[in-house]
Scaffold this motif. Structure first.
Motif, PDB file in Angstrom:
ATOM      1  N   VAL A 129       5.132   3.475 -12.980  1.00  0.00           N
ATOM      2  CA  VAL A 129       5.357   2.074 -12.622  1.00  0.00           C
ATOM      3  C   VAL A 129       6.867   1.836 -12.687  1.00  0.00           C
ATOM      4  O   VAL A 129       7.500   2.091 -13.715  1.00  0.00           O
ATOM      5  CB  VAL A 129       4.633   1.104 -13.586  1.00  0.00           C
ATOM      6  CG1 VAL A 129       4.806  -0.334 -13.094  1.00  0.00           C
ATOM      7  CG2 VAL A 129       3.156   1.458 -13.707  1.00  0.00           C
ATOM      8  N   MET A 130       7.452   1.374 -11.593  1.00  0.00           N
ATOM      9  CA  MET A 130       8.899   1.207 -11.529  1.00  0.00           C
ATOM     10  C   MET A 130       9.248  -0.059 -10.753  1.00  0.00           C
ATOM     11  O   MET A 130       8.392  -0.687 -10.128  1.00  0.00           O
ATOM     12  CB  MET A 130       9.547   2.419 -10.842  1.00  0.00           C
ATOM     13  CG  MET A 130       9.050   2.654  -9.427  1.00  0.00           C
ATOM     14  SD  MET A 130       9.858   4.040  -8.566  1.00  0.00           S
ATOM     15  CE  MET A 130      11.325   3.205  -7.924  1.00  0.00           C
ATOM     16  N   THR A 131      10.515  -0.423 -10.818  1.00  0.00           N
ATOM     17  CA  THR A 131      11.042  -1.520 -10.020  1.00  0.00           C
ATOM     18  C   THR A 131      11.997  -0.924  -8.983  1.00  0.00           C
ATOM     19  O   THR A 131      12.198   0.281  -8.931  1.00  0.00           O
ATOM     20  CB  THR A 131      11.793  -2.535 -10.900  1.00  0.00           C
ATOM     21  OG1 THR A 131      12.896  -1.873 -11.529  1.00  0.00           O
ATOM     22  CG2 THR A 131      10.868  -3.113 -11.963  1.00  0.00           C
ATOM     23  N   ILE A 154       3.359   2.861  -8.628  1.00  0.00           N
ATOM     24  CA  ILE A 154       3.263   1.405  -8.529  1.00  0.00           C
ATOM     25  C   ILE A 154       4.675   0.845  -8.558  1.00  0.00           C
ATOM     26  O   ILE A 154       5.443   1.146  -9.479  1.00  0.00           O
ATOM     27  CB  ILE A 154       2.428   0.816  -9.680  1.00  0.00           C
ATOM     28  CG1 ILE A 154       1.021   1.427  -9.687  1.00  0.00           C
ATOM     29  CG2 ILE A 154       2.352  -0.703  -9.558  1.00  0.00           C
ATOM     30  CD1 ILE A 154       0.205   1.072 -10.921  1.00  0.00           C
ATOM     31  N   VAL A 155       5.027   0.058  -7.560  1.00  0.00           N
ATOM     32  CA  VAL A 155       6.373  -0.501  -7.437  1.00  0.00           C
ATOM     33  C   VAL A 155       6.282  -2.014  -7.555  1.00  0.00           C
ATOM     34  O   VAL A 155       5.616  -2.663  -6.742  1.00  0.00           O
ATOM     35  CB  VAL A 155       7.027  -0.116  -6.095  1.00  0.00           C
ATOM     36  CG1 VAL A 155       8.474  -0.586  -6.070  1.00  0.00           C
ATOM     37  CG2 VAL A 155       6.938   1.385  -5.856  1.00  0.00           C
ATOM     38  N   GLY A 187       3.570  -2.873  -4.947  1.00  0.00           N
ATOM     39  CA  GLY A 187       3.069  -1.944  -3.950  1.00  0.00           C
ATOM     40  C   GLY A 187       2.466  -0.742  -4.661  1.00  0.00           C
ATOM     41  O   GLY A 187       2.896  -0.381  -5.757  1.00  0.00           O
ATOM     42  N   ILE A 188       1.457  -0.138  -4.063  1.00  0.00           N
ATOM     43  CA  ILE A 188       0.807   1.037  -4.641  1.00  0.00           C
ATOM     44  C   ILE A 188       0.894   2.174  -3.632  1.00  0.00           C
ATOM     45  O   ILE A 188       0.593   1.994  -2.448  1.00  0.00           O
ATOM     46  CB  ILE A 188      -0.667   0.751  -4.990  1.00  0.00           C
ATOM     47  CG1 ILE A 188      -0.769  -0.444  -5.943  1.00  0.00           C
ATOM     48  CG2 ILE A 188      -1.323   1.990  -5.615  1.00  0.00           C
ATOM     49  CD1 ILE A 188      -2.202  -0.873  -6.227  1.00  0.00           C
ATOM     50  N   VAL A 189       1.296   3.349  -4.105  1.00  0.00           N
ATOM     51  CA  VAL A 189       1.470   4.514  -3.239  1.00  0.00           C
ATOM     52  C   VAL A 189       0.621   5.662  -3.757  1.00  0.00           C
ATOM     53  O   VAL A 189       0.649   5.982  -4.951  1.00  0.00           O
ATOM     54  CB  VAL A 189       2.950   4.960  -3.190  1.00  0.00           C
ATOM     55  CG1 VAL A 189       3.132   6.135  -2.226  1.00  0.00           C
ATOM     56  CG2 VAL A 189       3.859   3.793  -2.807  1.00  0.00           C
ATOM     57  N   PHE A 190      -0.126   6.283  -2.848  1.00  0.00           N
ATOM     58  CA  PHE A 190      -0.884   7.494  -3.174  1.00  0.00           C
ATOM     59  C   PHE A 190      -0.247   8.689  -2.474  1.00  0.00           C
ATOM     60  O   PHE A 190       0.502   8.530  -1.513  1.00  0.00           O
ATOM     61  CB  PHE A 190      -2.345   7.336  -2.755  1.00  0.00           C
ATOM     62  CG  PHE A 190      -3.127   6.403  -3.642  1.00  0.00           C
ATOM     63  CD1 PHE A 190      -3.846   6.889  -4.721  1.00  0.00           C
ATOM     64  CD2 PHE A 190      -3.128   5.036  -3.401  1.00  0.00           C
ATOM     65  CE1 PHE A 190      -4.549   6.029  -5.550  1.00  0.00           C
ATOM     66  CE2 PHE A 190      -3.835   4.170  -4.228  1.00  0.00           C
ATOM     67  CZ  PHE A 190      -4.546   4.671  -5.304  1.00  0.00           C
TER      68      PHE A 190
END
Length: 204
Positions: A129-131, A154-155, A187-190
């Motif tokens: 999880v980052m910004t 997760i951004v 935002g979520i990235v797979f």
């Protein structure tokens, strides 16, 4: 000037909400995997007992933070990931929700600095999880150098400014990323390359 900016921002949020209304219920989503994730992770409304307990433990939490934390709870429960890395300033409450969602998860509290260009243990984590702060690309590059099909990024605050939105769109289009979800506030990235690369806009 600030008042005008806030009006524009609220209108922009409303337009996105209207655009993504159907997808939030799975309408028009062709991928069975994406449909399941939207309906039963992002938009699941099951009243977990842990929500009430955590709400009592963190009584001063605003509704947006609480919604994000409950999302992280559901992702933790869904993924059963071994290691999370929280590259955030306010990670205590989010750590509590992740642990409640999956008590076997090990949480690494991110320490972001110029020398590391990332956080301690970044290479080993399954979910990051980052910004989109100044050194986000270094953190992203370090994490994606070891991603597996089950890895998740997760951004947070992807629509906070023109700069963050541009960075988020860069991540969406990057060849290392796979399916992405825009929830406006995050935002979520797979990274599972067996799944067709697609982008979904969903209301949290």
């Amino acid at each position: 000037m600030k008042f005008g900016y806030n009006i524009i921002k609220h209108l922009h949020r409303l337009l996105i909400w209207l655009k993504s209304w159907g997808s939030s219920r799975g309408f028009g989503v062709q991928s069975p995997w994406a449909y399941q994730f939207i309906r039963y992770v992002i938009c699941e409304n099951y009243p977990y007992y842990a929500y009430e307990e955590l709400s009592i433990a963190f009584p001063d939490t605003d509704k947006l933070t609480e919604s994000l934390c409950e999302l992280y709870f559901r992702i933790a429960n869904y993924s059963q990931a071994r290691t999370w890395c929280l590259c955030l300033n306010n990670y205590d409450i989010k750590e509590a929700y992740v642990k409640a969602g999956c008590n076997k998860s090990h949480i690494i509290k991110g320490v972001v600095d110029d020398e590391q260009c990332g956080c301690e243990g970044l290479i080993q984590c399954d979910i990051l999880v980052m910004t989109l702060d100044d050194n986000w690309k270094s953190i992203y590059t370090t994490f994606t150098s070891q991603t597996k099909p089950a890895s998740i990024l997760i951004v947070e605050n992807i629509h906070a400014s023109e700069m963050t939105l541009k960075a988020w769109r860069w991540i969406q289009q990057d060849g290392r990323s796979g399916i992405t979800f825009d929830l406006y506030y995050c935002g979520i990235v797979f990274f599972d390359k067996k799944l067709y690369k697609q982008h979904y806009t969903v209301n949290l």
